[in-house]
Design an enzyme around this catalytic site. Structure first.
Site, PDB file in Angstrom:
ATOM      1  CD  GLN A  44     -43.195  11.557 -38.129  1.00  0.00           C
ATOM      2  OE1 GLN A  44     -42.139  12.352 -39.018  1.00  0.00           O
ATOM      3  NE2 GLN A  44     -44.554  12.658 -37.258  1.00  0.00           N
ATOM      4  CG  ASP A  72     -50.367   2.772 -31.771  1.00  0.00           C
ATOM      5  OD1 ASP A  72     -51.405   3.566 -31.566  1.00  0.00           O
ATOM      6  OD2 ASP A  72     -50.032   3.246 -33.063  1.00  0.00           O
ATOM      7  NE  ARG A 120     -51.326  22.439 -23.743  1.00  0.00           N
ATOM      8  CZ  ARG A 120     -50.863  23.127 -22.251  1.00  0.00           C
ATOM      9  NH1 ARG A 120     -50.051  22.945 -21.843  1.00  0.00           N
ATOM     10  NH2 ARG A 120     -51.491  23.575 -22.167  1.00  0.00           N
ATOM     11  CG  ASN A 176     -51.164  11.709 -21.237  1.00  0.00           C
ATOM     12  OD1 ASN A 176     -50.933  11.502 -22.124  1.00  0.00           O
ATOM     13  ND2 ASN A 176     -51.597  13.625 -22.200  1.00  0.00           N
ATOM     14  CD  GLN A 209     -49.955   2.588 -22.032  1.00  0.00           C
ATOM     15  OE1 GLN A 209     -48.922   3.110 -21.600  1.00  0.00           O
ATOM     16  NE2 GLN A 209     -50.197   2.681 -23.127  1.00  0.00           N
ATOM     17  N   GLY A 257     -43.411   9.097 -23.696  1.00  0.00           N
ATOM     18  CA  GLY A 257     -44.738  10.685 -23.738  1.00  0.00           C
ATOM     19  C   GLY A 257     -45.372  11.248 -22.958  1.00  0.00           C
ATOM     20  CG  ASP A 316     -35.030  17.837 -22.669  1.00  0.00           C
ATOM     21  OD1 ASP A 316     -35.541  18.497 -24.034  1.00  0.00           O
ATOM     22  OD2 ASP A 316     -35.640  17.286 -22.411  1.00  0.00           O
ATOM     23  CG  HIS A 346     -38.903  16.314 -22.107  1.00  0.00           C
ATOM     24  ND1 HIS A 346     -38.195  16.771 -22.794  1.00  0.00           N
ATOM     25  CD2 HIS A 346     -40.425  16.167 -22.637  1.00  0.00           C
ATOM     26  CE1 HIS A 346     -38.543  16.756 -24.082  1.00  0.00           C
ATOM     27  NE2 HIS A 346     -39.680  16.364 -24.406  1.00  0.00           N
TER      28      HIS A 346
END
Length: 333
Positions: free
Chosen positions: A15, A42, A92, A105, A112, A130, A159, A187
């Site tokens: 999204q 992806d 999560r 992660n 990556q 992410g 934020d 974050h």
């Protein structure tokens, strides 16, 4: 026109990427005269969805897009990358412990990071979106040792934008009239939205937000909690997490890295801590920064930290230290 750049978006069928890709392709981030190749990464099960995204990019008929590379192959995605938006991560899930989330992660961002190290340009700008974004960025940089650590940052701009908008709403002014709000730390819900150094333009005159609002109880309680819990409020209302606003923030963050911040303005960005403001070193901590064109940033120095602020900075730093230590422990497993 300039030479095309190569821009990676991970989690490209998701999204946030859906909103972000249009901004990139239209020229809102790298400028209206900067052609680009979009490298869209992806996982294999999402390749069908990604094919539809590529169709839509084609159908937008945007002249800056010189090519689109949809892939599940890290070596293809990060080849000669100039900029990377690391949007994809393991979300999560209900009942998942923080360590489980970090474990998933660490694996993603280790792979990556290694791919960035091997295939991307050494001056690549890497923005981790992410979650848990700060610690994911730290892990990504750890596994890309040939790329300067300063080239990695994590997004707290969402934020920052939320805090700026919240203050503008409270003051009854346009959002562009409020500047130099700060997000300190992680974050997460421990972040510290700080209005004590912010200014507002009222009737053509600049004054401090603290003076203009004249309500310390509001600024240290309701304002802080509103920004800290805004993501949860969006999920409660929308039944999905922030996407449009997150994509806008990612674009804002990278545009400032590319072109620099305006004189007298600073923005919030999670970067590797150098010990400024007595924050522990070697965690990805959100600081106020100024940026020169090309991505060279400086942590704003000399801001007064009162007792309340000190307490808030220490809380979010403690959480980041715990995350870092858990993640590093997982690396050695």
């Amino acid at each position: 026109m300039a030479e095309p750049i190569r821009v990676v978006v991970t989690g490209a069928a998701g999204q946030i990427a859906y909103s972000l890709i249009y901004q990139l392709a239209k020229g809102d981030v790298f400028g209206p005269n900067q052609p680009l190749y979009l490298h869209l990464l992806d996982i294999p099960p999402m390749m069908g969805v990604l094919e539809g995204v590529v169709m839509e990019i084609t159908d937008c008929a945007l002249p800056l897009v010189k090519g689109v590379v949809p892939t599940a192959d890290l070596s293809v995605a990060f080849k000669d990358a100039d900029a990377a938006f690391m949007v994809g991560s393991m979300p999560r899930k209900q009942g998942m412990e923080r360590k489980d989330l970090l474990s998933a992660n660490v694996k993603i961002f280790k792979e990556q990071g290694q791919a960035l190290d091997k295939y991307a340009k050494k001056n690549v700008k890497v923005l981790v979106v992410g979650n848990p974004a700060n610690t994911n960025a730290l892990m990504c940089s750890k596994y890309a040792p040939s790329i300067p650590r300063e080239n990695f940052s994590a997004m707290t701009r969402l934020d920052h934008n939320r805090a700026q908008a919240s203050l503008a709403q409270k003051l009854g002014v346009g959002v562009d009239k409020v500047r130099n709000v700060i997000i300190w730390g992680n974050h997460s819900s421990t972040q510290f939205p700080d209005a004590s150094h912010a200014t507002v333009e009222l009737n053509g005159t600049s004054k401090s937000v603290v003076e203009a609002i004249n309500d310390n109880a509001f600024l240290q309680d309701e304002f802080v909690k509103t920004v800290q819990t805004r993501g949860a409020a969006v999920i409660a209302a929308r039944k999905m997490s922030s996407a449009m606003s997150a994509a806008k923030a990612a674009g804002d963050h990278m545009r400032d890295l590319w072109f620099g911040t305006a004189p007298g303005h600073f923005v919030s960005m999670a970067v590797i801590s150098d010990g400024s403001y007595s924050v522990p070193k070697d965690i990805m901590f959100s600081f106020p920064v100024t940026i020169k064109p090309g991505g060279s940033y400086t942590i704003v120095q000399g801001l007064k930290i009162d007792d309340f602020s000190r307490k808030m900075l220490d809380i979010t730093a403690k959480e980041l230290l715990e995350e870092r230590n858990d993640a590093l422990e997982l690396c050695s497993d």
